[in-house]
Design a protein around this motif. Sequence first.
Motif, PDB file in Angstrom:
ATOM      1  N   GLU A 145       0.830  -1.207   0.000  1.00 58.14           N
ATOM      2  CA  GLU A 145       0.000   0.000   0.000  1.00 58.14           C
ATOM      3  C   GLU A 145       0.863   1.256   0.000  1.00 58.14           C
ATOM      4  O   GLU A 145       0.548   2.249  -0.669  1.00 58.14           O
ATOM      5  CB  GLU A 145      -0.930  -0.018   1.212  1.00 58.14           C
ATOM      6  N   GLN A 146       1.964   1.214   0.722  1.00 56.94           N
ATOM      7  CA  GLN A 146       2.822   2.390   0.813  1.00 56.94           C
ATOM      8  C   GLN A 146       3.688   2.597  -0.424  1.00 56.94           C
ATOM      9  O   GLN A 146       3.988   3.738  -0.782  1.00 56.94           O
ATOM     10  CB  GLN A 146       3.715   2.288   2.053  1.00 56.94           C
ATOM     11  N   ARG A 161       3.392   0.732  -3.761  1.00 54.55           N
ATOM     12  CA  ARG A 161       2.984   0.417  -5.136  1.00 54.55           C
ATOM     13  C   ARG A 161       1.518   0.683  -5.452  1.00 54.55           C
ATOM     14  O   ARG A 161       1.196   1.137  -6.537  1.00 54.55           O
ATOM     15  CB  ARG A 161       3.273  -1.070  -5.430  1.00 54.55           C
ATOM     16  N   ASN A 186      -0.893   2.768  -4.630  1.00 48.61           N
ATOM     17  CA  ASN A 186      -1.409   4.092  -4.974  1.00 48.61           C
ATOM     18  C   ASN A 186      -0.945   4.586  -6.339  1.00 48.61           C
ATOM     19  O   ASN A 186      -1.510   5.545  -6.873  1.00 48.61           O
ATOM     20  CB  ASN A 186      -1.004   5.109  -3.893  1.00 48.61           C
ATOM     21  N   ASP A 187       0.070   3.936  -6.900  1.00 47.84           N
ATOM     22  CA  ASP A 187       0.569   4.346  -8.216  1.00 47.84           C
ATOM     23  C   ASP A 187      -0.007   3.506  -9.352  1.00 47.84           C
ATOM     24  O   ASP A 187       0.357   3.713 -10.518  1.00 47.84           O
ATOM     25  CB  ASP A 187       2.105   4.236  -8.249  1.00 47.84           C
ATOM     26  N   ALA A 188      -0.881   2.553  -9.037  1.00 48.93           N
ATOM     27  CA  ALA A 188      -1.447   1.685 -10.072  1.00 48.93           C
ATOM     28  C   ALA A 188      -2.291   2.498 -11.048  1.00 48.93           C
ATOM     29  O   ALA A 188      -3.084   3.354 -10.649  1.00 48.93           O
ATOM     30  CB  ALA A 188      -2.286   0.592  -9.432  1.00 48.93           C
ATOM     31  N   LYS A 189      -2.125   2.221 -12.353  1.00 56.13           N
ATOM     32  CA  LYS A 189      -2.786   2.999 -13.393  1.00 56.13           C
ATOM     33  C   LYS A 189      -4.140   2.442 -13.793  1.00 56.13           C
ATOM     34  O   LYS A 189      -4.964   3.146 -14.367  1.00 56.13           O
ATOM     35  CB  LYS A 189      -1.884   3.081 -14.633  1.00 56.13           C
ATOM     36  N   LYS A 221      -3.431  -3.493 -12.797  1.00 60.31           N
ATOM     37  CA  LYS A 221      -2.201  -3.122 -12.086  1.00 60.31           C
ATOM     38  C   LYS A 221      -2.462  -2.944 -10.591  1.00 60.31           C
ATOM     39  O   LYS A 221      -1.591  -3.232  -9.759  1.00 60.31           O
ATOM     40  CB  LYS A 221      -1.625  -1.838 -12.681  1.00 60.31           C
ATOM     41  N   PHE A 222      -3.658  -2.470 -10.250  1.00 59.34           N
ATOM     42  CA  PHE A 222      -4.017  -2.312  -8.837  1.00 59.34           C
ATOM     43  C   PHE A 222      -3.999  -3.666  -8.143  1.00 59.34           C
ATOM     44  O   PHE A 222      -3.456  -3.814  -7.046  1.00 59.34           O
ATOM     45  CB  PHE A 222      -5.398  -1.667  -8.733  1.00 59.34           C
ATOM     46  N   ALA A 272      -0.445  -5.024  -7.875  1.00 59.70           N
ATOM     47  CA  ALA A 272       0.433  -4.271  -6.972  1.00 59.70           C
ATOM     48  C   ALA A 272       0.424  -4.795  -5.552  1.00 59.70           C
ATOM     49  O   ALA A 272       1.365  -4.548  -4.785  1.00 59.70           O
ATOM     50  CB  ALA A 272       0.032  -2.789  -6.980  1.00 59.70           C
TER      51      ALA A 272
END
Length: 507
Positions: A242-243, A245, A247-250, A254-255, A258
């Motif tokens: 969570e810290q 990867r 939040n950067d998923a497009k 990818k979410f 991650a």
Amino acid sequence: VAPAAAFAPPAVLKGTPFLSKTSCPSSYSALNVATGQSVLQELLDLETAFEQDAKRNPDGTKFKGQDGPLTKEQLVKLVSVIEKAVAVEKSAGSGFDLFSQFVSGQSDEEANPQVSRKAVTTETEDSLGGSIDSKVMSFVEDLLKPKTTTPPATTDASQQSTFEKILVLLKTLLEMTIPGDFGYAQYPIHLEYRNQPLASMMKMLPNAPNQPPPFEYSFSARKIVRLVLRVVRFEVGLVLAEQLRVNDAKNSEKFYEAWFSPKRIMGVIKNPFNLVPRPNRVIKKWEDDAEMARQFLAGVNPVMIQACKDPATQLTPATLQFLADQNYDVEQLASEKRLLFADYSELGILEKNPHNAYPVVYNPDVPESPENMRYYHASQIVFELDRSREAMDIMAIELDMKHDQNDPQPQVFSRATSTKNEWLMAKTCITTADSQYHEWVSHLGNTHLTFEPHILAIHNTLRKNNHQLWDFFEPLTRDTLLLNWAARFTLAEFGPDSFGDYMTSAG
């Protein structure tokens, strides 16, 4: 540090019976001297000791092939170590702190000494064998360290961590005693279906939310230790994900990806900490038809697929006509035992479709909205087994078998006749139908709930009278009562924010 919100739907947190009944002390000042590594070592030492406690046959193998039942002495030792784990967890201000306390320096293989994950399946990332080079360890820690110093988030006193939930449950188990006889209770009426009495369902243990079954019917001590060790690694892995990867998923794919531990750090160094193993086969082949067909036979719910012996009675007219139009000779395939199918038409008898994730009768303050509607399809899927009899392919999927006046035409899809998005949608819908059957019928109903009254009867007769058959049944009666009891107040509860309503289509 609580698990990531995406893995903790409201019902899991709010409905857990041992959350609101007994709270852990907010401070463990006397225990704060313990470090995560020492707690981890204590858990490993306990596992070894519990392994040695198991009763043995003359040839050295475990009696009945299992660990012995949980004892009060073992439970007291577990409570002592978990109390220290809670103290360490509360002192961790970030995912990195948690990683440093509980995982740093211990490779994946060292953390899972009983069986190599690679020996079980080649579909997750390989573990890194042996000890971790100190330079690699230092590099990993530097990468994981927060770039800026931030104070730990204020913890809500009413919110319990994973370890606290385990601790409170173990303490509650200590207070439970074996009754002379177990009683029987009936399932209450679900307020959304008042005209559906549940008195004919399998009887259940009458224990309240704060009264788990006696600890003798719980997991073995060694299984609890292994569960705690896995929870440690998963919780650390999810917090780090969570810290670093998530939040950067497009996009949604990818979410999902991650959350799992990466194979390599920065694409260069092989990651020695496979905290949340990646289901590579699913990630790589989730759109593949042959893989989806294989899952119906080798996946989590292999009880629905069957050989089609009489297509005229087992397949619907719409599907038969569709296959004929595609020049399939279904009678020939059936005679060669290469025609298979799975049928979910019984979903059509359910009253609510779509089903509200927050039923008004339990959630009067939650307005009905399209976002809260959960859909499912009374459906059927047909497979062809290839001539080598080593692989299957999907021939057709029929959705919405129970047609209404607004949609009188059958919906039959195939890879050859549908657009890419239509075909993906059809596969998603039939998979959802299979998921409903797996969770509520095959798994919960036909296994857990069905066996529960038998365990109660075995206790009240065979165990009570020290019958010889009790020696045979005893290993088979463990775990289920505890799991069923916990599920009734969490995953399968009736009430607001119900996990079953929130997370599954049928509710």
